[in-house]
Structure formats: C-alpha cells, structure tokens
Design an enzyme around this catalytic site. Structure first.
Site, PDB file in Angstrom:
ATOM      1  N   GLU A   1      27.921  -9.733 -42.547  1.00 49.52           N
ATOM      2  CA  GLU A   1      28.570 -10.656 -43.494  1.00 49.52           C
ATOM      3  C   GLU A   1      28.942  -9.940 -44.788  1.00 49.52           C
ATOM      4  O   GLU A   1      28.385 -10.232 -45.831  1.00 49.52           O
ATOM      5  CB  GLU A   1      27.686 -11.882 -43.757  1.00 49.52           C
ATOM      6  CG  GLU A   1      26.245 -11.555 -44.089  1.00 49.52           C
ATOM      7  CD  GLU A   1      25.360 -12.777 -44.323  1.00 49.52           C
ATOM      8  OE1 GLU A   1      25.658 -13.854 -43.797  1.00 49.52           O
ATOM      9  OE2 GLU A   1      24.361 -12.631 -45.040  1.00 49.52           O
TER      10      GLU A   1
ATOM     11  N   CYS B   1      35.002  -9.518 -79.337  1.00 48.65           N
ATOM     12  CA  CYS B   1      34.357  -8.936 -80.512  1.00 48.65           C
ATOM     13  C   CYS B   1      32.953  -8.483 -80.143  1.00 48.65           C
ATOM     14  O   CYS B   1      31.963  -8.991 -80.682  1.00 48.65           O
ATOM     15  CB  CYS B   1      34.305  -9.956 -81.627  1.00 48.65           C
ATOM     16  SG  CYS B   1      35.908 -10.698 -81.926  1.00 48.65           S
TER      17      CYS B   1
HETATM   18  C1  LIG Z   1      26.114 -11.238 -51.567  1.00 48.16           C
HETATM   19  C2  LIG Z   1      25.669 -11.351 -50.177  1.00 48.16           C
HETATM   20  C3  LIG Z   1      26.434 -10.793 -49.147  1.00 48.16           C
HETATM   21  C4  LIG Z   1      27.671  -9.963 -49.400  1.00 48.16           C
HETATM   22  O1  LIG Z   1      27.345  -8.790 -50.079  1.00 48.16           O
HETATM   23  P1  LIG Z   1      28.482  -7.683 -50.343  1.00 48.16           P
HETATM   24  O2  LIG Z   1      27.777  -6.628 -51.113  1.00 48.16           O
HETATM   25  O3  LIG Z   1      29.550  -8.370 -51.121  1.00 48.16           O
HETATM   26  O4  LIG Z   1      28.964  -7.217 -49.017  1.00 48.16           O
HETATM   27  C5  LIG Z   1      26.022 -11.006 -47.849  1.00 48.16           C
HETATM   28  N1  LIG Z   1      24.900 -11.712 -47.573  1.00 48.16           N
HETATM   29  C6  LIG Z   1      24.126 -12.245 -48.544  1.00 48.16           C
HETATM   30  C7  LIG Z   1      22.915 -13.003 -48.178  1.00 48.16           C
HETATM   31  C8  LIG Z   1      24.489 -12.076 -49.870  1.00 48.16           C
HETATM   32  O5  LIG Z   1      23.700 -12.576 -50.824  1.00 48.16           O
END
Ligand SMILES: *Cc1c(COP(=O)(O)O)cnc(C)c1O
Length: 407
Positions: free
Chosen positions: A279, A357
């Site tokens: 993911e 700023c």
């Molecule tokens: C943020 C996150 C991702 C994606 O992470 P990337 O570094 O953007 O690839 C995937 N899984 C979980 C559980 C996350 O918290």
C-alpha cells in the site's frame, strides 16, 4: 567549489504540459499546483506491471486524496487504504467501485460504525481495545457478513534493517500496531462470529529502497507464517505496507519496482495460497505534481543570496517536514517592465524562502543556480504527495494556490 553540473538523475524533471501551462499563468494566478495525470497513469501502470499479478496494490490515500488523483489511479490499483472517517467517506464517494482498507492508530466508534456501514474490505486493527470495540459493533449487525480483519503488528527491528528509513513507525516502541505478544493475546478475540481474521498487516517504515523492503517483506511474512502454524490458523493475507523510497535529491530516479516485483514473486512462490498486498502512497503520486510559483525578489544578506517566492511552506510543507532542499527547475521569464533594475543573481548559491514571517519558511538552501531573477518562475518537482495536504494553509492568511489537473 560550487558545482553547477548535475547528473541526469539529480536534474529536476518537468513534463512538457506542465512547463507549457506554467508559462501561460498570470503572476497573480500563482502559486499553482499543477498535476500531470497522464504522467501519473503511466507511472502507476508501470508499477502495476512490475508487480506479480497476484500481488494486490492499494494506494494509501493520505499521500494525496484529491479526487482527480484517486480517479486517475483507479484503473491501476486494487483498492485504497484510508486512515480516517473523512478519507473513508471521501474515497468511497469518489471511487465507489474499488475496495477499501481502513487503518489508522486512533479509530473512533463513529468511524468504525461508518466503516461497517460502508462495508470496507479490510479493517487494519491496531490494538486489543480497538479489536474489542469492532467486535462489539459488528455483533450488533448479526445479519451482515463478519468484519474482515488484519492485525497490525509492530515487529521489533532486532537488527539494522530499518536504519535507512526516513520515518520509522515500528521496529521500536510506537503507538502503531500490536507488539507480537499482544497480538498473540488478541487471537482468541477473533474467534467469534462477528470477526474474521484474514492475516497480518505491517507498515514499519517509510523511505526504504527495494532491497530493504524485500528483507522486511521476508521477515514479516516469515513471522506471520510461524504465528499461523503455531496457532493452527489459516493465513490468507499479509499486507506489507508502503514506504517505498522517493529520493528528493535525485528526482529523476525511481524506486526499483522491477527488482521489488521479482523479489515478491519469489516470496509468493514460497507461500502458496497467501495473498501479498502493498500500500504505497508517496512513491505512486510524488512524481506527478509541481508547485509552480514566481520569484518576487532577490536580495543579499550577509553575503548570501536569498530569493523570496510568492507562496511558501504554508503551501508546500514537504521540505520543512523532511528537512531537505526541495528539487526545483527555474523557468526563466524575459519580461520585466518595472523602471528599476531587475534584482537577480548569476552563478551563485541561493536560498529559496517563502512569504511567511518565520525563518522556517525555506524550501531549499544554498542551491547553486546559473541565473535567477525577480519575475522568473520556479517549479518545485515531486510535489504530488504529502505536499499541499500536509501544509498549514491558514498561517498568515495568504491566498490559496490554484489547482490544475492536466491530461
Ligand atoms: C502512510 C502509510 C502508508 C503509505 O506510506 P508511504 O510512505 O506514503 O508509501 C501505508 N500504510 C500505512 C499504514 C500508512 O500509515
């Protein structure tokens, strides 16, 4: 010695349609976020093609949840990972046809109810208490299918495998996921009719290269297999998380998806019947966005050159958050109609600051440029992920940027 030459991988990239649009925008139409959806679709298709057919690809929506981005990704991803009720409702409304996985360390009862109402595909459960709450809420709906659960594990690093990571969510004490012993204690809670345990989720670090990601994938999968064997549980799925590296110093480089895909294919061969899922967020969408703006002024202070830009880190917080020099391309403009000399520099390092700023409003420090003048434009690359949506927009009440989705 100042170095003006860059290797091709270091050289910031800008696509033709983005450069063309940037040239037509009026000064007060800037700053603008410009997204090249053609480039995004091409990249996502290449990522999909590099992964084995059986590996599921979810997009972590928090990297950039813009509806246009989600829709451009839809033909290339299996589903989306969402991490709040807000993302859940938004992503479901934008791309209703694809499955959702619901993660996040602090889910409220209302969010869990919404997720049950919307029928999310997978719940990534991060604690025993959350598991009990989900079980109780799911049990209120005996007519519905059980809630499908992956338990999120925080595996101790035990070695130096996470040392290269830009951000570590696990491998050490953290609020994310269950320690292995706690996870084991949760297993009996999954036995009731309201829940169905499908496997393990782990997202331990962000910013790892393909070799480090594969080493992690081996460990997570091996650990999950042992757990299932020990407890005589079926193990259908392992979600390996995201965190594929994006190199802001070499904006032309890419995560080695081909090498990663080959490694995952070997891993999958050793675990027949197991579905692997990844993911990523950043490594999918970072390359499709540019933050385009104008140089308002160029000045010297204490012998150093500063360019002050329209906009700043309240629109593009990425360099402040990651403490890096954000890669950029100078788009020269010849037009200058003021009756005084045009402020500018030739062949000098320059610090690019914004309109806020605060000394923290810096997008790149002491970067050598051949030439930079007031009125020139700057396009910051790699602004398609964790850019606008992580920025503190209302600080100082400057106008919001414009948004263009090309292609
Ligand atoms: C943020 C996150 C991702 C994606 O992470 P990337 O570094 O953007 O690839 C995937 N899984 C979980 C559980 C996350 O918290």
């Amino acid at each position: 010695m100042t170095r003006y030459r860059r290797t091709p991988e270091e050289h910031p990239v800008i696509t033709e349609p983005v450069a063309a649009l940037a040239g037509t925008l009026a000064d007060d139409g800037l700053p603008a976020y410009v997204y090249d959806l053609g480039r995004l679709a091409e990249h996502a298709a290449a990522v999909r093609a590099a992964l084995p057919a059986g590996v599921e690809l979810y997009y972590a929506a928090k990297a950039n949840p813009a509806a246009e981005i989600l829709r451009a990704l839809a033909p290339h991803v299996t589903g989306y990972e969402v991490a709040s009720g807000g993302e859940l409702a938004h992503v479901r409304g934008t791309a209703p046809e694809l499955p959702l996985a619901f993660g996040g360390p602090g889910k409220t009862e209302a969010e869990l109810r919404l997720a049950l109402d919307l029928g999310v595909h997978r719940f990534h459960v991060e604690s025993e208490s959350e598991l009990r709450l989900l079980a109780a809420l799911a049990a209120e709906r005996p007519d519905r299918a059980p809630a499908e659960v992956l338990l999120r594990v925080n595996l101790p690093a035990g070695d130096r495998s996470l040392d290269g990571a830009a951000l570590a969510m696990g491998g050490r004490p953290s609020p994310f996921g269950l320690d292995p012993e706690r996870l084991t204690a949760c297993l009996p809670l999954c036995a009731g009719p309201a829940l169905r345990l499908r496997g393990i989720h782990a997202h331990l670090a962000s910013g790892l290269d393909a070799a480090a990601q594969l080493a992690l994938a081996e460990r997570i999968t091996g650990w999950a297999r042992d757990l299932a064997d020990r407890h005589r549980l079926p193990l259908d799925e392992v979600n390996l998380g995201g965190g594929m590296h994006v190199d802001y110093r070499r904006p032309g480089s890419r995560f080695d998806w081909a090498g990663y895909g080959t490694g995952l294919a070997e891993l999958a061969d050793r675990h027949p019947g197991l579905t692997l899922r990844v993911e990523p967020g950043r490594a999918l969408t970072a390359y499709c966005g540019w933050y385009v703006t104008e140089v308002l002024d160029v000045r010297h202070s204490g012998g150093e050159a500063f360019a002050v830009l329209r906009g700043g880190t309240h629109h593009l917080r990425t360099p402040a958050a990651k403490q890096h020099d954000h890669p950029f391309t100078v788009l020269p403009r010849e037009h200058w109609d003021r009756p005084w000399p045009r402020p500018g520099i030739h062949g000098e390092p320059v610090t690019l600051a914004g309109q806020l700023c605060t000394p923290k409003d810096v997008l790149a420090r002491r970067v050598p440029v051949p030439r930079l003048r007031a009125g020139d434009r700057i396009a910051f690359a790699l602004a398609g992920a964790y850019a606008w949506n992580i920025s503190h927009h209302s600080f100082l009440m400057h106008p919001a940027p414009a948004f263009y989705y090309l292609g």
